[in-house]
Design a protein around this motif. Sequence first.
Motif, mmCIF file in Angstrom:
data_model
loop_
_atom_site.group_PDB
_atom_site.id
_atom_site.type_symbol
_atom_site.label_atom_id
_atom_site.label_comp_id
_atom_site.label_asym_id
_atom_site.label_seq_id
_atom_site.Cartn_x
_atom_site.Cartn_y
_atom_site.Cartn_z
ATOM 1 N N SER A 86 0.835 -1.185 0.000
ATOM 2 C CA SER A 86 0.000 0.000 0.000
ATOM 3 C C SER A 86 0.872 1.238 0.000
ATOM 4 O O SER A 86 1.988 1.222 0.526
ATOM 5 N N ASP A 150 -4.331 -1.112 6.528
ATOM 6 C CA ASP A 150 -4.113 -0.557 5.195
ATOM 7 C C ASP A 150 -4.028 0.960 5.254
ATOM 8 O O ASP A 150 -5.049 1.640 5.441
ATOM 9 N N SER A 221 -6.422 -1.709 -0.257
ATOM 10 C CA SER A 221 -6.261 -2.963 0.488
ATOM 11 C C SER A 221 -5.360 -3.964 -0.226
ATOM 12 O O SER A 221 -5.075 -5.036 0.321
#
Length: 323
Positions: A86, A150, A221
């Motif tokens: 991420s 996340d 995600s």
Amino acid sequence: MTGQAEGDGPSRWAGPPPAAAPPAPYRPESGSVPSPRPRRRGLTGGVVAVVIVLAAVALMGVVPRERSGYATAVPGTVERSDVGRSPGAGSPVGPRLETNPLLADGIRLARVSCELPELGRQDAQLQGFYRALAGCLEQAWRPALDRAGDPTLPATVSVTLPKVSTCGAAPSKEEAVAYYCGGDTTIYAPTAWMLSDAGLNRSRHLATIAHEYGHHVQRESGILAAAADRMTTPDQRSPADRAVVRRIELQANCFGALFIASAIGQGSVGRSVGNAAVADYGRADDSEDHGSRAHQLSWAEAGFSGGTTAACNTWSAPADRVG
């Protein structure tokens, strides 16, 4: 589009409010992901591009991108070793699909009181409506993404269409009414396109933007990156790749309705508007890339009645639930 009913009531294609019958719970820094919602009944052409881009998908070297109802590929710019990482994250979170942390049991969205301004036909009016809606979506989704570990970038909505973005050339009006670009984490919903499709029907605008934001959630995600990693052909037209695309799109419907459930009955999202927004996911035709009309609606109903992100795990569902 002619014959379009405007206002807050259900669309003529919407059907009855959802009946709470969910299926059993069974990233490019530039580029795009297959996520155009299919041609809808009554439209004069075009598809709702669900994702013309995910900033995390180019991570596999190609980025799925919608063209004429299909996903094609453009060169990616991120090294494969970064797949599933991420933005700003200290360690990879994937790539994972079936066991993605966001889909773990018990993860819920925050209840939000979404105060939305009146819809209007001017750019500034539509931009104001979308800006407020994007803020509600961010508020609702942040606890779930935080719990899944996340880190998130904000998603914005633009009612103007750039000729070229970080995701490349924009689609034509005949190809999309809205799309998500992961390269700049922006939902492009041009005023003329959206008004042609939805008029001033609040439920339809709500359903479309919530669906596109669902792609942003998939990007953040690592789901889009993991999905891209599973693709086996450059143009994503193989049966196996189209099956992956369908799971992406159906999950975005589910994520969209999961948000609607978190906002319904409070603020500006009354129960009739919310029910009509969920039912709106069932007004599309059957599609190889988006699933049957029945499944497009059933996965929205799954999110609406399921209460948690686990209800949206299209990746662990059997093939006959995502066809």
